[in-house]
Design an enzyme around this catalytic site. Structure first.
Site, short mmCIF file in Angstrom:
data_model
loop_
_atom_site.label_atom_id
_atom_site.label_comp_id
_atom_site.label_asym_id
_atom_site.label_seq_id
_atom_site.Cartn_x
_atom_site.Cartn_y
_atom_site.Cartn_z
CG ASN A 8 14.47 -87.39 -20.59
OD1 ASN A 8 15.11 -87.88 -19.65
ND2 ASN A 8 13.21 -87.71 -20.82
CE LYS A 10 13.12 -90.62 -23.26
NZ LYS A 10 12.00 -91.09 -24.04
CG HIS A 100 9.01 -87.78 -19.75
ND1 HIS A 100 8.62 -88.97 -20.31
CD2 HIS A 100 9.80 -87.16 -20.67
CE1 HIS A 100 9.17 -89.08 -21.52
NE2 HIS A 100 9.88 -87.99 -21.76
CD GLU A 181 8.82 -84.50 -24.17
OE1 GLU A 181 9.87 -84.52 -24.81
OE2 GLU A 181 8.61 -85.24 -23.19
N GLY A 187 9.98 -91.04 -29.29
CA GLY A 187 10.69 -92.27 -29.63
C GLY A 187 10.12 -93.03 -30.81
N GLY A 246 15.20 -86.77 -26.52
CA GLY A 246 15.47 -88.05 -25.88
C GLY A 246 16.59 -88.80 -26.60
N GLY A 247 16.21 -89.64 -27.55
CA GLY A 247 17.17 -90.51 -28.23
C GLY A 247 18.37 -89.78 -28.80
C1 PEP Z 1 11.48 -87.57 -24.55
O1 PEP Z 1 11.35 -88.69 -24.10
O2 PEP Z 1 11.39 -86.57 -23.83
C2 PEP Z 1 11.76 -87.46 -25.98
C3 PEP Z 1 11.51 -86.31 -26.55
O3 PEP Z 1 12.23 -88.57 -26.62
P1 PEP Z 1 12.66 -88.71 -28.18
O4 PEP Z 1 13.41 -87.46 -28.55
O5 PEP Z 1 13.47 -89.94 -28.23
O6 PEP Z 1 11.38 -88.81 -28.95
#
Ligand code: PEP
Length: 267
Positions: A8, A10, A100, A181, A187, A246-247
């Site tokens: 993702n 973002k 999300h 999640e 994050g 995400g990151g």
């Molecule tokens: C997300 O935003 O879906 C996510 C899992 O972010 P991160 O991996 O950065 O925690």
């Protein structure tokens, strides 16, 4: 069972050129390194980069997803700023992330909105990655399962609204992934234990299966601070069918290393 690792992106990266650099690195490495039968890779670029990223993914083993779709119409209409499911599909998305926690937090997305978006997605043959998860306060108050029950109810409502429950369930069985999640893990670098995630995924699978028999094999991914250091641990659990990242998805090497962990574990 095939696992899924979904990036993702973002509101990243800042430029189309950077998006192309990332997708090029993914395509050249993923086509040689990851067995698609064991781990399906997917990326969700921002809406503005979707068409160019998906064009670059043509002929590769990676899929492309939208991060969101319009509530108001599956097709066209006077909805300034929105992009519809049809437009996302036309731009090359075959899936869309929905619900999300950042959409729930910053755009006040509630169950009614999500049911409409899910219906719009299915009408355009888009698969749905439905995100669910509790906040830190809810986790501390041991309300995780109650929160998930309430958030997963959108699936039951969608089935009921469709009328033909059995037919809709058959379609959803092929087009629904749930991503658990915990909001407090996104994050932050904080993660629940693998045992906690596994127990929660078992609950999600049972709940979704209770809505309709064809949904018994729904894939449930974990998301929240997944990285190269913890991916093997999550991948080892049979209850964890992949990761929403995400990151770490903004770096091709770390994203592919996470995918490699799931491909090895599910071999
Ligand atoms: C997300 O935003 O879906 C996510 C899992 O972010 P991160 O991996 O950065 O925690």
């Amino acid at each position: 069972m095939q696992s899924w690792v979904i990036g993702n992106w973002k509101q990243n990266p800042a430029t189309n050129r950077d998006a192309m650099t990332l997708v090029d690195a993914l395509v050249s490495a993923a086509n040689t390194g990851i067995d698609q039968q064991k781990c399906q890779l997917m990326v969700a670029p921002s809406c503005i980069h979707l068409a160019t990223v998906s064009a670059r993914l043509q002929g590769s083993s990676l899929l492309c997803a939208a991060q969101d779709i319009s509530t108001h119409s599956p097709s066209v209409g006077a909805y300034t700023g929105d992009c519809s499911a049809e437009q996302m599909a036309d731009a090359g998305a075959s899936w869309t992330i929905l619900g999300h926690s950042e959409r729930r937090q910053y755009h006040r997305e509630c169950n009614n909105i999500l049911v409409q978006k899910m219906s719009n997605a299915l009408s355009q043959n888009l698969g749905i990655v439905l995100c669910v998860g509790e906040t830190q306060a809810q986790y501390d108050a041991k309300q995780t399962l109650a929160v998930l029950t309430e958030q997963l109810a959108v699936i039951q409502t969608l089935l009921q609204q469709a009328g033909q429950v059995a037919d809709c369930a058959e379609i959803l069985a092929k087009r629904l992934i749930v991503a658990y999640e915990p909001v407090w893990a996104i994050g932050t670098g904080k993660v629940p234990t693998v045992d906690e995630v596994s127990a929660t995924h078992e609950y999600i699978k049972q709940t979704v299966a209770s809505f309709a028999t064809p949904l018994a094999n729904v894939s449930v991914l974990y998301g929240g601070s997944v990285n190269t250091a913890n991916a093997d641990n999550f991948a080892a659990s049979p209850m964890i069918n992949g990761a929403l990242v995400g990151g770490a998805a903004l770096n091709a090497d770390s994203f592919l290393a996470i995918a490699g962990a799931f491909a090895r574990a599910k071999a």
